[in-house]
Design an enzyme around this catalytic site. Structure first.
Site, PDB file in Angstrom:
ATOM      1  N   ASP A 234       0.825  -1.214   0.000  1.00 18.11           N
ATOM      2  CA  ASP A 234       0.000   0.000   0.000  1.00 18.11           C
ATOM      3  C   ASP A 234       0.853   1.257   0.000  1.00 18.11           C
ATOM      4  OD1 ASP A 234      -1.905  -2.172   1.141  1.00 18.11           O
ATOM      5  OD2 ASP A 234      -3.146  -0.519   0.436  1.00 18.11           O
ATOM      6  N   ASN A 244       1.584  -2.982   4.144  1.00 20.23           N
ATOM      7  CA  ASN A 244       0.596  -3.809   3.425  1.00 20.23           C
ATOM      8  C   ASN A 244      -0.401  -4.334   4.457  1.00 20.23           C
ATOM      9  OD1 ASN A 244      -0.332  -5.028   0.934  1.00 20.23           O
ATOM     10  ND2 ASN A 244       0.296  -6.982   1.795  1.00 20.23           N
ATOM     11  N   LYS A 245      -1.371  -5.059   4.006  1.00 21.99           N
ATOM     12  CA  LYS A 245      -2.458  -5.537   4.877  1.00 21.99           C
ATOM     13  C   LYS A 245      -1.938  -6.123   6.183  1.00 21.99           C
ATOM     14  CE  LYS A 245      -5.996  -5.281   4.425  1.00 21.99           C
ATOM     15  NZ  LYS A 245      -6.649  -4.108   5.066  1.00 21.99           N
TER      16      LYS A 245
HETATM   17  O1  MRU Z   1      -7.766  -2.811   2.956  1.00 24.11           O
HETATM   18  P1  MRU Z   1      -7.526  -3.250   1.535  1.00 24.11           P
HETATM   19  O2  MRU Z   1      -8.331  -4.435   1.168  1.00 24.11           O
HETATM   20  O3  MRU Z   1      -7.666  -2.112   0.576  1.00 24.11           O
HETATM   21  O4  MRU Z   1      -6.005  -3.678   1.517  1.00 24.11           O
HETATM   22  C1  MRU Z   1      -5.427  -4.113   0.315  1.00 24.11           C
HETATM   23  C2  MRU Z   1      -4.037  -4.590   0.473  1.00 24.11           C
HETATM   24  O5  MRU Z   1      -3.472  -4.547   1.546  1.00 24.11           O
HETATM   25  C3  MRU Z   1      -3.311  -5.029  -0.750  1.00 24.11           C
HETATM   26  O6  MRU Z   1      -2.375  -6.001  -0.426  1.00 24.11           O
HETATM   27  C4  MRU Z   1      -2.614  -3.807  -1.349  1.00 24.11           C
HETATM   28  O7  MRU Z   1      -3.526  -2.788  -1.626  1.00 24.11           O
HETATM   29  C5  MRU Z   1      -1.794  -4.068  -2.529  1.00 24.11           C
HETATM   30  S1  MRU Z   1      -2.615  -4.919  -3.809  1.00 24.11           S
HETATM   31  C6  MRU Z   1      -2.795  -4.223  -5.150  1.00 24.11           C
END
Ligand code: MRU
Length: 344
Positions: A234, A244-245
């Site tokens: 992210d 990231n998540k």
């Molecule tokens: O909260 P989200 O579902 O938007 O989180 C998404 C992620 O963490 C993805 O791994 C990240 O955006 C990269 S994928 C294109």
């Protein structure tokens, strides 16, 4: 597979909160709809929220019937507001900064001309994102060997971008090349992007896979069932630290312990060179009800329980084997090599 459509000056999106049970398309009619759909994760994934926000500004601009001075004033104010709907993924601000530049560059033109310039830029951001996914997929697939067993986290496919995806684009490309891969999709608590969305995409593409509970990853690694990890990002700081998540950091630590390569896949629009390290990345805190209830329905914790719910964590660059970008693979030392791919 598309997750947004822009047709006849109208913006539609696939409501990801409804997946995998129902494929429901909704229309984004104004800025408030766009803000809410993004905030609620009906539309999600770092690159996709950037593309969607750019189109959302076009819809908003088209809804305004004002004299130029008021039009520009409102537009600038509302874009700043839209930027706040999700703070961690830098792609949102990146896309809206591009839109703001177009407004400044064309501010002497008529309102109609500004509206046209905005749409042109949103379409360009969209088309670029599709191409970036393709490039990441091609570069990343070179890292995959026949028979690899890959672990991934959250959803990084066509639902998270406007193209094929980031980490999942690599998986899709490897499948196209008949690399005989097997994928483990972390369910990704609390909002289950892995089990609801990644498993759905993998099944559509007929890629052999299993959904696992997040806490099963260590078990599989210990049993030599996983030999590579691919995740998205992210926001990536100048030194390679990657947000990231939530849960990505624990997988990176596990990968280090089990000597499994840990790859991050992200386009240049996910890098934030204005910050030195991951410590400066704002981490979105989400409502406790997302933790206490399954999919906002059934309580699985006492109603009164306190919660902590960061949506993202930061993986220190030392745990990352390489970053797959649309410009090629980046290896440590990251500060130097990231600057190199950006030509700075
Ligand atoms: O909260 P989200 O579902 O938007 O989180 C998404 C992620 O963490 C993805 O791994 C990240 O955006 C990269 S994928 C294109």
């Amino acid at each position: 597979m598309n997750s947004i459509k822009f047709k006849n000056n109208r913006l539609y999106y696939l409501d990801q909160k409804e997946l995998p049970l129902r494929e429901v398309w909704r229309e984004c009619r104004n800025l408030r709809d766009g803000f809410q759909a993004t905030r609620d994760l009906q539309i999600r994934g770092a690159p996709l929220i950037g593309v969607f926000a750019a189109y959302c500004v076009c819809i908003h601009a088209n809804n305004m019937d004002l004299k130029k001075e008021d039009f520009l004033k409102n537009l600038r104010y509302d874009i700043a507001y839209l930027k706040t709907c999700r703070p961690t993924a830098v792609n949102l601000a990146w896309a809206l900064n591009r839109i703001e530049k177009v407004i400044e560059k064309n501010s002497k033109d008529s309102v109609q001309q500004i509206k046209q310039a905005l749409l042109k830029e949103a379409k360009a951001i969209h088309a670029e994102d599709v191409a970036l996914c393709e490039r990441m997929g091609n570069f990343g697939a070179k890292l995959i060997k026949k028979g690899d067993r890959i672990l991934t986290h959250c959803n990084t496919g066509a639902l998270a971008t406007s193209g094929k995806g980031t980490a999942l684009a690599v998986v899709f490309k490897a499948k196209e090349l008949n690399k005989d891969i097997y994928v483990y999709a972390d369910e990704t608590r609390p909002l289950l992007q892995g089990s609801r969305l990644t498993a759905w995409e993998l099944m559509k593409k007929k890629i052999p896979s299993s959904v696992i509970c997040d806490n099963t990853a260590a078990y599989l690694m210990q049993k030599n069932q996983v030999n590579k990890v691919f995740v998205g990002a992210d926001r990536i700081a100048s030194n390679g630290d990657t947000a990231n998540k939530i849960g990505t950091y624990s997988i990176a630590v596990l990968s280090k312990y089990h000597k499994i390569p840990f790859y991050v896949v992200a386009p240049f629009s996910s890098f934030d060179l204005s910050i030195k390290s991951g410590k400066q990345i704002p981490i979105e805190e989400r409502s406790g009800s997302e933790v206490k209830k399954v999919l906002n329905k059934l309580y699985v914790a006492p109603k009164a329980a306190k919660t902590i719910s960061p949506a993202f964590d930061v993986t220190p660059h030392k745990l990352i084997t390489a970053i797959v970008t649309d410009r090629g693979l980046v290896y440590p030392p990251y500060t130097k090599n990231i600057r190199k791919i950006f030509g700075v």
